[in-house]
Write an enzyme that holds these catalytic residues in place. Structure first.
Site, PDB file in Angstrom:
ATOM      1  N   GLY A 250       2.488  -0.349  -2.660  1.00 53.00           N
ATOM      2  CA  GLY A 250       2.697  -1.629  -1.983  1.00 53.00           C
ATOM      3  C   GLY A 250       1.418  -2.414  -1.832  1.00 53.00           C
ATOM      4  O   GLY A 250       0.401  -2.070  -2.430  1.00 53.00           O
ATOM      5  N   ASN A 251       1.471  -3.493  -1.076  1.00 56.80           N
ATOM      6  CA  ASN A 251       0.275  -4.315  -0.831  1.00 56.80           C
ATOM      7  C   ASN A 251       0.283  -4.802   0.619  1.00 56.80           C
ATOM      8  O   ASN A 251       1.226  -4.544   1.365  1.00 56.80           O
ATOM      9  CB  ASN A 251       0.211  -5.476  -1.834  1.00 56.80           C
ATOM     10  CG  ASN A 251       1.391  -6.412  -1.706  1.00 56.80           C
ATOM     11  OD1 ASN A 251       1.558  -7.103  -0.709  1.00 56.80           O
ATOM     12  ND2 ASN A 251       2.259  -6.404  -2.729  1.00 56.80           N
ATOM     13  N   ARG A 252      -0.764  -5.506   1.012  1.00 54.76           N
ATOM     14  CA  ARG A 252      -0.972  -5.856   2.414  1.00 54.76           C
ATOM     15  C   ARG A 252      -0.315  -7.161   2.869  1.00 54.76           C
ATOM     16  O   ARG A 252      -0.593  -7.641   3.958  1.00 54.76           O
ATOM     17  CB  ARG A 252      -2.469  -5.923   2.723  1.00 54.76           C
ATOM     18  CG  ARG A 252      -3.173  -4.592   2.617  1.00 54.76           C
ATOM     19  CD  ARG A 252      -4.627  -4.730   3.060  1.00 54.76           C
ATOM     20  NE  ARG A 252      -5.385  -3.532   2.767  1.00 54.76           N
ATOM     21  CZ  ARG A 252      -5.398  -2.445   3.556  1.00 54.76           C
ATOM     22  NH1 ARG A 252      -4.714  -2.441   4.675  1.00 54.76           N
ATOM     23  NH2 ARG A 252      -6.103  -1.392   3.205  1.00 54.76           N
ATOM     24  N   SER A 253       0.509  -7.760   2.033  1.00 55.37           N
ATOM     25  CA  SER A 253       1.127  -9.018   2.447  1.00 55.37           C
ATOM     26  C   SER A 253       2.109  -8.807   3.602  1.00 55.37           C
ATOM     27  O   SER A 253       2.964  -7.930   3.548  1.00 55.37           O
ATOM     28  CB  SER A 253       1.857  -9.653   1.260  1.00 55.37           C
ATOM     29  OG  SER A 253       2.496 -10.830   1.684  1.00 55.37           O
TER      30      SER A 253
END
Ligand code: CTP
Ligand code: CA
Length: 224
Positions: free
Chosen positions: A33-36
């Site tokens: 995943g990512n930090r958005s």
């Protein structure tokens, strides 16, 4: 009053906003995943609905709760987001790609949980490229449709940032590109943002700094 008229200045428009960050499954219990957080996208959707637009929010793993004024389509992965946005784009005047889409996904998804016992001391992941959704909607858009991309860059030099933005704009073929600088604790998951909006020709058409809510309204002003 004049304020009431401006309040509904997007009346009759249909706007699709993607928000959040995609998750790419590795096995039944894990993902990349990512930090958005989805805050900027949700702020855009909320502001557009408040100004009278019919809004579809394609929501990828949001950390914020979207308002009841928008239609929410929940997705998980980049490919799910692609399918949802392609369908919603058919009837949309504007598509705003604020979501952080994973560029790569695991080449295969393990059927069962990946176990340490079978992996040993090192686990090497193999990834494949995801479809570029923004480039795809920009190349298949109707002439009157407006397609907006976001650019997440970790470049701090303003000139280099602009250059990266112009290159990205050309690569994507979108009508507007919203440029911001990202990094841990810089933009992701905070309530503040600093943006520069480029038009198709690569010219700066707006600059704004402040809450993601106020930045959302500035972006919508430019699109109008
Ligand atoms: N985007 C997309 N599909 C992808 C990757 C990105 O639609 N597979 C969209 C994002 O939603 C954003 C824009 O493209 O609106 C730019 O995303 P960004 O990650 O900044 O650009 P990339 O083209 O992926 O380039 P890179 O990450 O290598 O800088
Ligand atoms: Ca990317």
């Amino acid at each position: 009053t004049l304020a009431a008229v401006k309040d509904q200045d997007l009346g009759g428009r249909s706007i699709v906003v993607t928000a959040g960050g995609t998750r790419e499954p590795l096995d039944p219990v894990r993902f990349l995943g990512n930090r958005s957080s989805g805050k900027q996208g949700v702020a855009l959707a909320t502001a557009a609905a408040a100004r009278g637009a019919t809004v579809t929010l394609i929501a990828a793993n949001l950390e914020v709760v979207p308002p009841a004024s928008v239609t929410v389509v929940s997705v998980e992965s980049a490919r799910e987001l692609r399918d949802a946005v392609m369908e919603a784009a058919l009837t949309a005047d504007t598509v705003i790609m604020a979501a952080a889409v994973a560029d790569y996904r695991p080449s295969s998804v393990a059927e069962g949980k990946i176990k340490k016992e079978t992996q040993g001391e090192e686990l090497v992941l193999s990834l494949v490229k995801n479809p570029d959704i923004l480039a795809e909607i920009a190349s298949s858009k109707r002439p009157e449709q407006v397609i907006v991309g976001f650019a997440a860059e970790t470049e701090n030099d303003p000139e280099k940032l602009l250059e990266l933005g112009r290159q990205k704009l050309a690569r994507k073929g979108c009508d507007f590109l919203v440029l911001n600088t990202v990094g841990v604790g810089v933009v992701f998951a905070t309530d503040l943002n600093t943006i520069t909006v480029l038009n198709r020709a690569g010219h700066i058409v707006a600059e704004a700094a402040g809450s993601k809510v106020s930045v959302a309204d500035r972006i919508l002003d430019v699109l109008l």
